[in-house]
Each structure stands twice: as C-alpha cells, then as structure tokens.
Design a protein around this motif. Structure first.
Motif, PDB file in Angstrom:
ATOM      1  N   ARG A  10      -3.118   4.247  -5.132  1.00 45.00           N
ATOM      2  CA  ARG A  10      -2.151   5.206  -5.682  1.00 45.00           C
ATOM      3  C   ARG A  10      -0.890   5.261  -4.822  1.00 45.00           C
ATOM      4  N   HIS A  69       0.266   2.885  -2.914  1.00 40.75           N
ATOM      5  CA  HIS A  69       0.971   1.615  -3.077  1.00 40.75           C
ATOM      6  C   HIS A  69       1.764   1.594  -4.380  1.00 40.75           C
ATOM      7  N   ASP A  70       1.206   2.207  -5.424  1.00 39.61           N
ATOM      8  CA  ASP A  70       1.877   2.253  -6.722  1.00 39.61           C
ATOM      9  C   ASP A  70       2.935   3.346  -6.806  1.00 39.61           C
ATOM     10  N   ASP A  87       2.337   6.576  -6.874  1.00 37.76           N
ATOM     11  CA  ASP A  87       1.808   7.694  -7.655  1.00 37.76           C
ATOM     12  C   ASP A  87       1.925   8.985  -6.844  1.00 37.76           C
TER      13      ASP A  87
END
Length: 120
Positions: free
Chosen positions: A40, A42-43, A45
C-alpha cells in the motif's frame, strides 16, 4: 537408534501440533499484514487501515519442545518471508527518513525573507 521427537510431557500429540500450527499461523498473519502495508505504501495508498499502522504488540507463544517435523518446511518459508519483509521495512524507513529531511529543508526555504532597512 534415535528417539523420535514428539510432544512434550503433559501435552498430547494433537494439542502439541495444534499449538505449533496456531503459532505459525499467527506469525503468518503478521507477515502478511506487513507485506500488505508495504504494498500500500509503495502504491501511494493513503487509506491504510488503522490496524496496519498501529499493530498490536506480538507476544511470543509459550511453546515447549521442538517444532514438529511436519511444520519444518512451512517454518523455513515463513522465516524467509519474515526476513525479506524486515529488510523491505528497513529500506522503507530509510527512504522515509531521507524524504523527511528533504521536506524539512524545503519548508525552511519557503519561509518569507526578512528585510532590514539600513542606510548606506
């Protein structure tokens, strides 16, 4: 002749295996949550559940006796995942620290300049 390794005194074979199975499952859940948090982050989020950001303290189970042989491969794989996640968390921590340092320098640079009137 070697003696087969089995349950500890006072604990039946099934209870002993169940206790070790539950302990491994508990660690697997923790590793999976850490992997989820890293993915999450890394993305990018920003809607990370609170329980991932503030996990409960892990309490080691009080298991006596050796790990049942049938769980050895599972435990090795879990250890490898745990080590990989620990390394990724350490790398993420270093990146966050570096980003915070860079941000603090930028925040200081954005302060309005102060001028003094001085006759020449």
């Amino acid at each position: 002749m070697t003696t087969p390794v089995g349950p500890v005194e006072g604990m039946s074979g099934d209870r002993w295996r169940d206790a070790w199975g539950a302990a491994l499952a508990d660690v697997e859940v923790g590793v999976a949550e850490a992997e989820d948090l890293l993915a999450r982050m890394h993305d990018g989020d920003e809607n990370v559940p609170e329980e991932l950001l503030n996990p409960q303290d892990w309490i080691a189970p009080s298991l006596q006796g050796p790990l049942p042989m049938e769980f050895s491969d599972r435990a090795r794989r879990l250890l490898q995942r745990h080590l990989e996640v620990s390394e990724r968390l350490a790398e993420a921590l270093v990146q966050v620290r570096n980003q915070r340092r860079a941000l603090s320098k930028m925040e200081r640079a954005e302060r309005p300049p102060v001028f003094f009137d001085k006759a020449f």
